[in-house]
Scaffold this motif. Structure first.
Motif, short mmCIF file in Angstrom:
data_model
loop_
_atom_site.label_atom_id
_atom_site.label_comp_id
_atom_site.label_asym_id
_atom_site.label_seq_id
_atom_site.Cartn_x
_atom_site.Cartn_y
_atom_site.Cartn_z
N TYR A 47 0.80 -1.21 0.00
CA TYR A 47 0.00 0.00 0.00
C TYR A 47 0.84 1.27 0.00
O TYR A 47 0.33 2.35 0.24
CB TYR A 47 -0.96 0.00 1.19
N GLU A 69 -6.66 4.41 -6.75
CA GLU A 69 -6.84 5.11 -5.48
C GLU A 69 -7.92 4.46 -4.62
O GLU A 69 -7.82 4.45 -3.39
CB GLU A 69 -7.11 6.59 -5.73
N VAL A 70 -8.95 3.92 -5.25
CA VAL A 70 -9.96 3.18 -4.49
C VAL A 70 -9.33 1.95 -3.84
O VAL A 70 -9.58 1.64 -2.68
CB VAL A 70 -11.16 2.79 -5.40
N ASN A 128 -7.29 2.98 -0.83
CA ASN A 128 -8.09 3.41 0.32
C ASN A 128 -8.86 2.28 0.99
O ASN A 128 -9.45 2.47 2.04
CB ASN A 128 -9.05 4.52 -0.10
N GLU A 129 -8.88 1.09 0.37
CA GLU A 129 -9.63 -0.03 0.96
C GLU A 129 -8.90 -0.64 2.12
O GLU A 129 -7.75 -0.69 2.27
CB GLU A 129 -9.91 -1.11 -0.08
#
Length: 152
Positions: A66, A147-148, A151-152
């Protein structure tokens, strides 16, 4: 894992679009219409960026890394858009700068040549704008997917 599958779907649709592009000989028309060849530079940047985003999405989705950043991708997306606008301005300069240089209004041949020069400049302007906008939009879709996933 969902993010890499979404990216793969986007990438397969891009490949399908490129195959359709080649099948209908749009690349030849683009080559003849865009005298600056900026469209091909934008497409090259787009292809490299899509693969780069895919590698980053793979690192996030499969390797659970990440620490990925997408700032450069957003810059590249805006650069594709800006290059399209540079092509637009260049096309208008070609259209207006060369079209009326040697026009003799009493001679129909020079008027036809002026119209031909104007068409070349206008086609350059429109093609570079279209390619820049479409490539920028597709890069942005891929970046939102990345980006999703981050952010998970």
């Amino acid at each position: 894992m969902k993010s890499i599958l979404k990216w793969w779907l986007i990438f397969c649709l891009i490949l399908l679009g490129m195959c359709t592009y080649v099948y209908f000989n749009i690349h030849k028309e683009l080559y003849e219409a865009d005298v600056t060849r900026l469209s091909f530079l934008i497409i090259s940047i787009f292809t490299c960026t899509s693969i780069w985003i895919g590698m980053k999405t793979y690192k996030v989705g499969i390797q659970q890394d990440y620490d990925q950043r997408s700032d450069v991708g957003w810059f590249i997306s805006e650069s594709c858009l800006a290059l399209g606008m540079v092509g637009t301005v260049t096309g208008f300069l070609i259209m207006l700068g060369t079209a009326f240089a040697n026009v003799d209004v009493t001679n129909s041949t020079t008027l036809q040549q002026a119209l031909s020069d104007m068409a070349t400049g206008m086609s350059t302007a429109l093609w570079t704008t279209l390619v820049g906008l479409v490539c920028s939009l597709i890069i942005k879709v891929q970046l939102v997917n990345l980006e999703v996933a981050l952010n998970e």
